[in-house]
Design an enzyme around this catalytic site. Sequence first.
Site, PDB file in Angstrom:
ATOM      1  N   GLY A  71      76.502  68.818  14.823  1.00 39.86           N
ATOM      2  CA  GLY A  71      76.517  67.370  14.989  1.00 39.86           C
ATOM      3  C   GLY A  71      76.642  66.969  16.452  1.00 39.86           C
ATOM      4  O   GLY A  71      76.008  66.008  16.905  1.00 39.86           O
ATOM      5  N   ASN A 151      85.691  59.092  11.750  1.00 37.87           N
ATOM      6  CA  ASN A 151      86.252  60.348  11.248  1.00 37.87           C
ATOM      7  C   ASN A 151      87.768  60.319  11.100  1.00 37.87           C
ATOM      8  O   ASN A 151      88.339  61.108  10.361  1.00 37.87           O
ATOM      9  CB  ASN A 151      85.836  61.516  12.150  1.00 37.87           C
ATOM     10  CG  ASN A 151      86.007  61.223  13.623  1.00 37.87           C
ATOM     11  OD1 ASN A 151      85.506  60.222  14.128  1.00 37.87           O
ATOM     12  ND2 ASN A 151      86.725  62.072  14.328  1.00 37.87           N
ATOM     13  N   HIS A 201      78.436  71.261   8.127  1.00 37.10           N
ATOM     14  CA  HIS A 201      79.757  71.703   7.658  1.00 37.10           C
ATOM     15  C   HIS A 201      80.649  70.572   7.179  1.00 37.10           C
ATOM     16  O   HIS A 201      81.759  70.816   6.706  1.00 37.10           O
ATOM     17  CB  HIS A 201      80.458  72.556   8.723  1.00 37.10           C
ATOM     18  CG  HIS A 201      81.030  71.824   9.893  1.00 37.10           C
ATOM     19  ND1 HIS A 201      82.376  71.590  10.022  1.00 37.10           N
ATOM     20  CD2 HIS A 201      80.457  71.306  10.991  1.00 37.10           C
ATOM     21  CE1 HIS A 201      82.603  70.961  11.165  1.00 37.10           C
ATOM     22  NE2 HIS A 201      81.464  70.775  11.773  1.00 37.10           N
ATOM     23  N   THR A 237      65.287  80.124  18.699  1.00 39.73           N
ATOM     24  CA  THR A 237      64.833  80.606  17.394  1.00 39.73           C
ATOM     25  C   THR A 237      65.610  79.902  16.288  1.00 39.73           C
ATOM     26  O   THR A 237      66.839  79.846  16.326  1.00 39.73           O
ATOM     27  CB  THR A 237      65.028  82.133  17.303  1.00 39.73           C
ATOM     28  OG1 THR A 237      64.299  82.729  18.375  1.00 39.73           O
ATOM     29  CG2 THR A 237      64.544  82.674  15.971  1.00 39.73           C
ATOM     30  N   CYS A 325      89.693  67.182  16.315  1.00 35.62           N
ATOM     31  CA  CYS A 325      89.182  67.322  17.684  1.00 35.62           C
ATOM     32  C   CYS A 325      90.246  66.988  18.709  1.00 35.62           C
ATOM     33  O   CYS A 325      90.108  67.299  19.886  1.00 35.62           O
ATOM     34  CB  CYS A 325      87.995  66.399  17.898  1.00 35.62           C
ATOM     35  SG  CYS A 325      86.849  66.464  16.547  1.00 35.62           S
TER      36      CYS A 325
HETATM   37  C1  LIG Z   1      82.554  66.556  13.013  1.00 36.47           C
HETATM   38  C2  LIG Z   1      81.930  65.386  13.714  1.00 36.47           C
HETATM   39  C3  LIG Z   1      81.020  65.560  14.773  1.00 36.47           C
HETATM   40  C4  LIG Z   1      80.707  66.909  15.334  1.00 36.47           C
HETATM   41  O1  LIG Z   1      79.978  67.729  14.477  1.00 36.47           O
HETATM   42  P1  LIG Z   1      79.975  69.305  14.789  1.00 36.47           P
HETATM   43  O2  LIG Z   1      78.948  69.855  13.864  1.00 36.47           O
HETATM   44  O3  LIG Z   1      81.348  69.795  14.507  1.00 36.47           O
HETATM   45  O4  LIG Z   1      79.594  69.450  16.220  1.00 36.47           O
HETATM   46  C5  LIG Z   1      80.441  64.440  15.331  1.00 36.47           C
HETATM   47  N1  LIG Z   1      80.740  63.204  14.897  1.00 36.47           N
HETATM   48  C6  LIG Z   1      81.602  62.995  13.893  1.00 36.47           C
HETATM   49  C7  LIG Z   1      81.864  61.597  13.431  1.00 36.47           C
HETATM   50  C8  LIG Z   1      82.231  64.072  13.271  1.00 36.47           C
HETATM   51  O5  LIG Z   1      83.106  63.843  12.284  1.00 36.47           O
END
Ligand SMILES: *Cc1c(COP(=O)(O)O)cnc(C)c1O
Length: 380
Positions: A71, A151, A201, A237, A325
């Site tokens: 993400g 989040n 994930h 890749t 985070c």
């Molecule tokens: C978890 C998250 C991300 C980051 O995604 P990753 O795959 O862990 O890099 C970005 N934005 C929000 C809102 C998230 O909850």
Amino acid sequence: MKIRYFDHAATTPVSTSVLNEMLPYFMLQYGNASSMYSMGRNAKRALEEARRKVAYSIGAKPKEIYFTSCGSESDNLAIKGIAYSYKQKGNHIITSKIEHPAVLNTCRTLEKQGFNVTYLNVDENGFVSLSELANSIRPTTILISIMFANNEIGTIQPIKEIGMIARQNNIIFHTDSVQAIGNVKINVDEYNIDMLSLSGHKFYAPKGVGALYVREGINFEKIQDGGHQEKDKRAGTENVAEIVGLGKAIEEVYKNYDVYNEHLKQLRNLYISKIEESNLGAKLNGDRQKRLPGNANFSFSGIDAQQLLLALDERGICASAGSACSTGSSAPSHVLTAIGLPNNLANGTLRVTFGKDNTKEDVDYLVKSLQEIIPNIKIK
Ligand SMILES: *Cc1c(COP(=O)(O)O)cnc(C)c1O
């Protein structure tokens, strides 16, 4: 000890069906999707099938989907990609104060490179103001990036309306939908979305795979040089096995949308009402209605969240203070600060995020544990 997992906003377990779909691509069909022999072509076919599943789920075309490593990479690619591609038109970007660090820190990097960024305020429930957004638009504004759902506190933004304002002003609209995928039935046309980030994930696919949707006709610069994979927008890749897993997972969360949503809402509402009846000095953060179905974020006055998390861990409970985070830093989260929460409450914040496999019995155990722990650790 039985583990009770209430941290699905941090990450989710891979579901069995997703893992089974992925397995052949590690040791049997391990070809490079760019190779021309049949094993390579099989990998390519699996890749394109996953692309169709992602596209179909959000109402996009397969050619509008780009696979990434996560993400965070999708957010970087969207925001830097537009900034570099449209810098002749302007250098102004609008975002909010409560974005994920993948958006906020990308904007800070762009500021160092001469771009101007407006960080919109949010109200006490975490909503951006549509009038503040409209008033922030300049002739040089090239991008609006506002997250679909937060989040930490779960607040769901008025995305359709934000997209409409962007469209009326001929500005590209990106939304970090990492938390919303699977929890809100997103269709990019219905919501006026031009670019959308998602991450496997957070909805039962593995860590380390994501995607970016980009509306056809929007040009963006690549940020990683190398081979010509992903229509020359993302070198490297392709991670075929995980991309196959992402495709299967998004198909499943869309298929089970009503069942999962109802289940999560029931658990969340049960938890919220039990906590509020318990007289633990709890304040619910985020909007009561427009919030993610599995999110409950409470601040407990006079509590140190780190101490609370350790006591919960001793009982096999996984939850989070603020967001995953921000752990390790003792400063209150930028989201809780932005909604105006005083430090003494922000420091006692517990984020609980339910998933499809949680049960009512899990909720009972969690509430009972909190009722036992909190009075004992309260600062008198
Ligand atoms: C978890 C998250 C991300 C980051 O995604 P990753 O795959 O862990 O890099 C970005 N934005 C929000 C809102 C998230 O909850």
